[in-house]
Design a protein around this motif. Structure first.
Motif, PDB file in Angstrom:
ATOM      1  N   LEU A 170       0.654  -1.173   0.237  1.00 50.36           N
ATOM      2  CA  LEU A 170      -0.174   0.077   0.107  1.00 50.36           C
ATOM      3  C   LEU A 170       0.902   1.308  -0.018  1.00 50.36           C
ATOM      4  CD1 LEU A 170      -2.935   0.922   0.101  1.00 50.36           C
ATOM      5  CD2 LEU A 170      -2.800   0.814   2.635  1.00 50.36           C
ATOM      6  N   VAL A 171       1.812   1.161   0.857  1.00 50.95           N
ATOM      7  CA  VAL A 171       3.046   2.338   0.743  1.00 50.95           C
ATOM      8  C   VAL A 171       3.514   2.557  -0.537  1.00 50.95           C
ATOM      9  CG1 VAL A 171       4.782   3.358   2.095  1.00 50.95           C
ATOM     10  CG2 VAL A 171       3.133   2.381   3.407  1.00 50.95           C
ATOM     11  N   ASP A 172       4.093   1.436  -0.785  1.00 53.25           N
ATOM     12  CA  ASP A 172       5.021   1.497  -2.206  1.00 53.25           C
ATOM     13  C   ASP A 172       4.016   1.996  -3.283  1.00 53.25           C
ATOM     14  OD1 ASP A 172       6.910   0.524  -0.810  1.00 53.25           O
ATOM     15  OD2 ASP A 172       7.036  -1.353  -1.617  1.00 53.25           O
ATOM     16  N   GLY A 173       2.736   1.619  -3.139  1.00 58.77           N
ATOM     17  CA  GLY A 173       1.937   2.049  -4.378  1.00 58.77           C
ATOM     18  C   GLY A 173       1.476   3.442  -4.355  1.00 58.77           C
ATOM     19  N   ASN A 174       1.678   3.964  -3.156  1.00 55.30           N
ATOM     20  CA  ASN A 174       1.213   5.468  -3.116  1.00 55.30           C
ATOM     21  C   ASN A 174       2.382   6.344  -2.724  1.00 55.30           C
ATOM     22  OD1 ASN A 174      -1.771   5.450  -3.104  1.00 55.30           O
ATOM     23  ND2 ASN A 174      -1.450   3.615  -1.865  1.00 55.30           N
ATOM     24  N   GLU A 175       3.597   5.848  -2.981  1.00 52.70           N
ATOM     25  CA  GLU A 175       4.765   6.502  -2.626  1.00 52.70           C
ATOM     26  C   GLU A 175       4.605   8.022  -3.244  1.00 52.70           C
ATOM     27  OE1 GLU A 175       9.618   5.615  -2.896  1.00 52.70           O
ATOM     28  OE2 GLU A 175       7.917   4.322  -3.811  1.00 52.70           O
ATOM     29  N   ASP A 176       4.360   8.231  -4.364  1.00 50.20           N
ATOM     30  CA  ASP A 176       4.333   9.521  -5.122  1.00 50.20           C
ATOM     31  C   ASP A 176       3.359  10.477  -4.251  1.00 50.20           C
ATOM     32  OD1 ASP A 176       6.363   8.596  -6.721  1.00 50.20           O
ATOM     33  OD2 ASP A 176       4.881   8.197  -8.344  1.00 50.20           O
ATOM     34  N   GLU A 177       2.376   9.828  -3.518  1.00 45.63           N
ATOM     35  CA  GLU A 177       1.354  10.898  -2.908  1.00 45.63           C
ATOM     36  C   GLU A 177       1.579  10.918  -1.445  1.00 45.63           C
ATOM     37  OE1 GLU A 177      -2.602  10.477  -4.403  1.00 45.63           O
ATOM     38  OE2 GLU A 177      -1.702   8.618  -5.428  1.00 45.63           O
ATOM     39  N   ILE A 178       2.777  10.515  -1.092  1.00 47.91           N
ATOM     40  CA  ILE A 178       3.129  10.700   0.443  1.00 47.91           C
ATOM     41  C   ILE A 178       4.316  11.749   0.577  1.00 47.91           C
ATOM     42  CG2 ILE A 178       4.156   9.545   2.511  1.00 47.91           C
ATOM     43  CD1 ILE A 178       3.035   6.823   1.400  1.00 47.91           C
TER      44      ILE A 178
END
Length: 186
Positions: free
Chosen positions: A173-181
Motif C-alpha cells: 500500500l505504501v509502495d503503491g502510493n509513494e508519490d502521494e506521500i
C-alpha cells in the motif's frame, strides 16, 4: 468482542518502535498523505513526546488504510465499538487501581492530559475514540484483504502468518502510493 480487542492490541504492538524527540517541532504538519495531513499535534496526542515521531510511518500507513477503505466503499459499522467513546477503554481507571494495566493507563492519561492541558478523563475518552476509529478502519481493511481475522486468533502460527501478511499488505500500500506521500519533518 474480546477477540477484536486482542486483534487491536496485536495491531498496536506491530506499530511499536524506538524513540526520538518531538519537542523541536510545532504542532503543524508532519506529513501529507494523498492530500490528507498528519500533524505533529496528532502524533503528540496519541503518543508520549519522546516516542511520537517514531509513529509517523505507522500514522501514514493508517491514513492510507483509512483512505483505501473509503475508496473501496467498505462499511466500517460492523467493526465499530458498540458503546460510545471507545467502549470500556474510554473510562479512566480509578486513582487507586490495583492492576498494573489500570495503573499504566491512568499514568499515561494523566501525563498526556497535563501536556495537552486537558482533564485526564477527557483525554482518555478522546484517546479511546481515536484508537477505536483507527482500529475500525484497520480491522475493516484486514477483513476485506485477509478474510475473517477472528477465526484463528488463538492459533500462534496463524498470528505469525497474519503479522507477515499484514506487514506485506501495508508495504504494498505504501509502495503503491509513494508519490502521494510527503514527509515534511526529518
Amino acid at each position: 468482542m474480546l477477540k477484536v480487542v486482542q486483534l487491536s492490541l496485536l495491531i498496536l504492538f506491530i506499530f511499536m518502535v524506538g524513540c526520538s524527540a518531538i519537542s523541536k517541532y510545532d504542532d503543524n504538519e508532519a506529513a501529507i498523505v494523498k492530500g490528507q495531513e498528519i500533524t505533529v499535534g496528532d502524533l503528540r496526542f496519541l503518543y508520549p513526546d519522546d516516542t511520537a515521531l517514531d509513529y509517523l510511518d505507522s500514522a501514514i500507513e493508517v491514513e492510507l488504510v483509512k483512505q483505501e477503505v473509503k475508496e473501496m466503499d467498505l462499511d466500517i459499522s460492523d467493526n465499530l465499538s458498540e458503546e460510545k467513546d471507545g467502549d470500556w477503554f474510554g473510562e479512566l481507571p480509578p486513582p487507586n487501581a490495583k492492576d498494573e494495566g489500570g495503573k499504566q493507563i491512568r499514568k499515561f492519561a494523566e501525563s498526556q492530559a497535563k501536556k495537552l492541558d486537558m482533564k485526564p478523563e477527557d483525554f482518555q475518552r478522546e484517546y479511546a475514540k481515536r484508537i477505536n476509529e483507527r482500529n475500525t478502519y484497520i480491522n475493516t481493511y484486514l477483513e476485506k484483504k485477509l478474510g475473517d481475522t477472528e477465526a484463528n486468533i488463538n492459533d500462534e502460527n496463524w498470528i505469525e502468518k497474519f503479522g507477515e501478511d499484514y506487514h506485506n499488505l501495508l508495504e504494498k500500500l505504501v509502495d503503491g502510493n509513494e508519490d502521494e506521500i510527503e514527509v515534511l519533518i526529518d
